[in-house]
Scaffold this motif. Sequence first.
Motif, PDB file in Angstrom:
ATOM      1  N   ILE A 175      33.271  22.152  28.039  1.00 33.79           N
ATOM      2  CA  ILE A 175      33.774  20.999  27.284  1.00 33.79           C
ATOM      3  C   ILE A 175      34.816  21.483  26.270  1.00 33.79           C
ATOM      4  O   ILE A 175      35.901  20.898  26.160  1.00 33.79           O
ATOM      5  CB  ILE A 175      32.616  20.239  26.599  1.00 33.79           C
ATOM      6  CG1 ILE A 175      31.751  19.549  27.659  1.00 33.79           C
ATOM      7  CG2 ILE A 175      33.147  19.243  25.573  1.00 33.79           C
ATOM      8  CD1 ILE A 175      30.445  18.985  27.134  1.00 33.79           C
ATOM      9  N   PHE A 176      34.508  22.559  25.541  1.00 32.35           N
ATOM     10  CA  PHE A 176      35.468  23.134  24.589  1.00 32.35           C
ATOM     11  C   PHE A 176      36.748  23.547  25.305  1.00 32.35           C
ATOM     12  O   PHE A 176      37.861  23.274  24.845  1.00 32.35           O
ATOM     13  CB  PHE A 176      34.856  24.339  23.875  1.00 32.35           C
ATOM     14  CG  PHE A 176      35.817  25.047  22.971  1.00 32.35           C
ATOM     15  CD1 PHE A 176      36.012  24.619  21.664  1.00 32.35           C
ATOM     16  CD2 PHE A 176      36.564  26.126  23.435  1.00 32.35           C
ATOM     17  CE1 PHE A 176      36.930  25.265  20.830  1.00 32.35           C
ATOM     18  CE2 PHE A 176      37.468  26.780  22.614  1.00 32.35           C
ATOM     19  CZ  PHE A 176      37.654  26.344  21.312  1.00 32.35           C
ATOM     20  N   THR A 177      36.601  24.209  26.442  1.00 29.63           N
ATOM     21  CA  THR A 177      37.752  24.690  27.205  1.00 29.63           C
ATOM     22  C   THR A 177      38.643  23.530  27.636  1.00 29.63           C
ATOM     23  O   THR A 177      39.870  23.596  27.516  1.00 29.63           O
ATOM     24  CB  THR A 177      37.278  25.495  28.436  1.00 29.63           C
ATOM     25  OG1 THR A 177      36.584  26.651  27.955  1.00 29.63           O
ATOM     26  CG2 THR A 177      38.419  25.916  29.319  1.00 29.63           C
ATOM     27  N   LYS A 178      38.040  22.472  28.128  1.00 34.20           N
ATOM     28  CA  LYS A 178      38.815  21.296  28.561  1.00 34.20           C
ATOM     29  C   LYS A 178      39.511  20.633  27.371  1.00 34.20           C
ATOM     30  O   LYS A 178      40.689  20.319  27.441  1.00 34.20           O
ATOM     31  CB  LYS A 178      37.905  20.282  29.249  1.00 34.20           C
ATOM     32  CG  LYS A 178      37.519  20.669  30.663  1.00 34.20           C
ATOM     33  CD  LYS A 178      36.629  19.628  31.298  1.00 34.20           C
ATOM     34  CE  LYS A 178      37.375  18.333  31.515  1.00 34.20           C
ATOM     35  NZ  LYS A 178      36.574  17.308  32.186  1.00 34.20           N
ATOM     36  N   GLN A 179      38.767  20.418  26.283  1.00 35.21           N
ATOM     37  CA  GLN A 179      39.322  19.725  25.121  1.00 35.21           C
ATOM     38  C   GLN A 179      40.470  20.492  24.492  1.00 35.21           C
ATOM     39  O   GLN A 179      41.384  19.894  23.924  1.00 35.21           O
ATOM     40  CB  GLN A 179      38.229  19.468  24.083  1.00 35.21           C
ATOM     41  CG  GLN A 179      37.236  18.430  24.507  1.00 35.21           C
ATOM     42  CD  GLN A 179      36.065  18.288  23.537  1.00 35.21           C
ATOM     43  OE1 GLN A 179      35.816  19.146  22.694  1.00 35.21           O
ATOM     44  NE2 GLN A 179      35.332  17.201  23.675  1.00 35.21           N
ATOM     45  N   ASN A 180      40.419  21.812  24.578  1.00 28.56           N
ATOM     46  CA  ASN A 180      41.428  22.644  23.930  1.00 28.56           C
ATOM     47  C   ASN A 180      42.385  23.313  24.917  1.00 28.56           C
ATOM     48  O   ASN A 180      43.176  24.159  24.531  1.00 28.56           O
ATOM     49  CB  ASN A 180      40.723  23.719  23.081  1.00 28.56           C
ATOM     50  CG  ASN A 180      39.967  23.066  21.936  1.00 28.56           C
ATOM     51  OD1 ASN A 180      40.553  22.656  20.950  1.00 28.56           O
ATOM     52  ND2 ASN A 180      38.655  22.946  22.098  1.00 28.56           N
ATOM     53  N   ASP A 181      42.317  22.900  26.167  1.00 26.10           N
ATOM     54  CA  ASP A 181      43.189  23.405  27.227  1.00 26.10           C
ATOM     55  C   ASP A 181      43.278  24.930  27.196  1.00 26.10           C
ATOM     56  O   ASP A 181      44.362  25.502  27.178  1.00 26.10           O
ATOM     57  CB  ASP A 181      44.581  22.766  27.128  1.00 26.10           C
ATOM     58  CG  ASP A 181      45.406  22.991  28.383  1.00 26.10           C
ATOM     59  OD1 ASP A 181      44.805  23.160  29.463  1.00 26.10           O
ATOM     60  OD2 ASP A 181      46.640  23.031  28.276  1.00 26.10           O
ATOM     61  N   ARG A 182      42.121  25.560  27.177  1.00 30.40           N
ATOM     62  CA  ARG A 182      42.056  27.018  27.128  1.00 30.40           C
ATOM     63  C   ARG A 182      42.358  27.618  28.496  1.00 30.40           C
ATOM     64  O   ARG A 182      41.951  27.076  29.522  1.00 30.40           O
ATOM     65  CB  ARG A 182      40.676  27.488  26.657  1.00 30.40           C
ATOM     66  CG  ARG A 182      40.258  26.930  25.300  1.00 30.40           C
ATOM     67  CD  ARG A 182      41.177  27.306  24.188  1.00 30.40           C
ATOM     68  NE  ARG A 182      41.102  28.747  23.984  1.00 30.40           N
ATOM     69  CZ  ARG A 182      41.756  29.407  23.081  1.00 30.40           C
ATOM     70  NH1 ARG A 182      42.600  28.777  22.298  1.00 30.40           N
ATOM     71  NH2 ARG A 182      41.623  30.701  22.955  1.00 30.40           N
ATOM     72  N   PRO A 183      43.024  28.755  28.527  1.00 35.14           N
ATOM     73  CA  PRO A 183      43.370  29.392  29.809  1.00 35.14           C
ATOM     74  C   PRO A 183      42.177  30.175  30.362  1.00 35.14           C
ATOM     75  O   PRO A 183      41.216  30.465  29.639  1.00 35.14           O
ATOM     76  CB  PRO A 183      44.494  30.350  29.418  1.00 35.14           C
ATOM     77  CG  PRO A 183      44.157  30.753  27.999  1.00 35.14           C
ATOM     78  CD  PRO A 183      43.564  29.490  27.380  1.00 35.14           C
ATOM     79  N   PRO A 184      42.282  30.574  31.638  1.00 37.16           N
ATOM     80  CA  PRO A 184      41.254  31.484  32.163  1.00 37.16           C
ATOM     81  C   PRO A 184      41.306  32.805  31.438  1.00 37.16           C
ATOM     82  O   PRO A 184      42.352  33.236  30.981  1.00 37.16           O
ATOM     83  CB  PRO A 184      41.621  31.644  33.639  1.00 37.16           C
ATOM     84  CG  PRO A 184      42.944  31.028  33.841  1.00 37.16           C
ATOM     85  CD  PRO A 184      43.299  30.268  32.617  1.00 37.16           C
ATOM     86  N   ARG A 185      40.165  33.457  31.338  1.00 33.99           N
ATOM     87  CA  ARG A 185      40.076  34.777  30.672  1.00 33.99           C
ATOM     88  C   ARG A 185      39.742  35.834  31.703  1.00 33.99           C
ATOM     89  O   ARG A 185      39.318  35.539  32.804  1.00 33.99           O
ATOM     90  CB  ARG A 185      38.997  34.744  29.575  1.00 33.99           C
ATOM     91  CG  ARG A 185      39.244  33.722  28.477  1.00 33.99           C
ATOM     92  CD  ARG A 185      40.610  33.929  27.841  1.00 33.99           C
ATOM     93  NE  ARG A 185      40.831  33.054  26.726  1.00 33.99           N
ATOM     94  CZ  ARG A 185      40.994  33.471  25.480  1.00 33.99           C
ATOM     95  NH1 ARG A 185      41.020  34.760  25.191  1.00 33.99           N
ATOM     96  NH2 ARG A 185      41.179  32.608  24.519  1.00 33.99           N
ATOM     97  N   GLY A 186      39.929  37.093  31.326  1.00 34.07           N
ATOM     98  CA  GLY A 186      39.602  38.194  32.217  1.00 34.07           C
ATOM     99  C   GLY A 186      40.571  38.323  33.367  1.00 34.07           C
ATOM    100  O   GLY A 186      40.189  38.676  34.477  1.00 34.07           O
ATOM    101  N   THR A 187      41.826  38.035  33.109  1.00 41.96           N
ATOM    102  CA  THR A 187      42.834  38.051  34.175  1.00 41.96           C
ATOM    103  C   THR A 187      43.551  39.386  34.299  1.00 41.96           C
ATOM    104  O   THR A 187      44.401  39.551  35.178  1.00 41.96           O
ATOM    105  CB  THR A 187      43.872  36.942  33.953  1.00 41.96           C
ATOM    106  OG1 THR A 187      44.482  37.131  32.678  1.00 41.96           O
ATOM    107  CG2 THR A 187      43.226  35.569  34.006  1.00 41.96           C
ATOM    108  N   VAL A 188      43.230  40.331  33.420  1.00 39.31           N
ATOM    109  CA  VAL A 188      43.904  41.630  33.445  1.00 39.31           C
ATOM    110  C   VAL A 188      42.999  42.668  34.095  1.00 39.31           C
ATOM    111  O   VAL A 188      41.819  42.720  33.838  1.00 39.31           O
ATOM    112  CB  VAL A 188      44.275  42.081  32.010  1.00 39.31           C
ATOM    113  CG1 VAL A 188      44.939  43.434  32.047  1.00 39.31           C
ATOM    114  CG2 VAL A 188      45.153  41.052  31.370  1.00 39.31           C
TER     115      VAL A 188
END
Length: 172
Positions: A159-172
């Motif tokens: 819910i936090f991720t959607k509301q704040n349009d957070r990107p995926p993590r752990g992409t490196v």
Amino acid sequence: MPTPKPIAGSILAPMSFPRLGGGEVSVGGTKNNWTLLVVYRGKHCPRCKKYLNILNDMRADWSEAGFDIAVVSADSLEKAEADQKEFGWNFELGYGLTEDQMAQLGVFVTEPLSASEAERRFAEPGTFVIRPDGSLLLISISNGPSARPELGELLDGMIFTKQNDRPPRGTV
């Protein structure tokens, strides 16, 4: 050469599984909603039942947050039907997950200890959150039944991720 594990942010190619009650459970590709995909070990796994019972109780919360729920195992139709009948799950329940699909999702695969456990290889747990554009936001895989994301915490985070349009993590 082993199939590479999926990477957060990558597009999950559409895949489908036979659905209990007819039709298919489809994940990946473009959708209207976000998707929570749960891969479970199968009928032989009591920890899976506990986890899926919690998920079933939380269906309305996930739906209200804009998520479709898809659950799948490598089990046969008969085993999936027996579980659904025993536990009364009301989410889309897929069966017949293939080893190629397991590889595409990057889940660990286990050889059964005996025929009473399973009659063929099965997937270890995996939990995936897929954005409506088909990209993988979250990938949580385990090599055994005891490690899975806590569903209340996961929902809160999504819910936090959607509301704040957070990107995926752990992409490196």
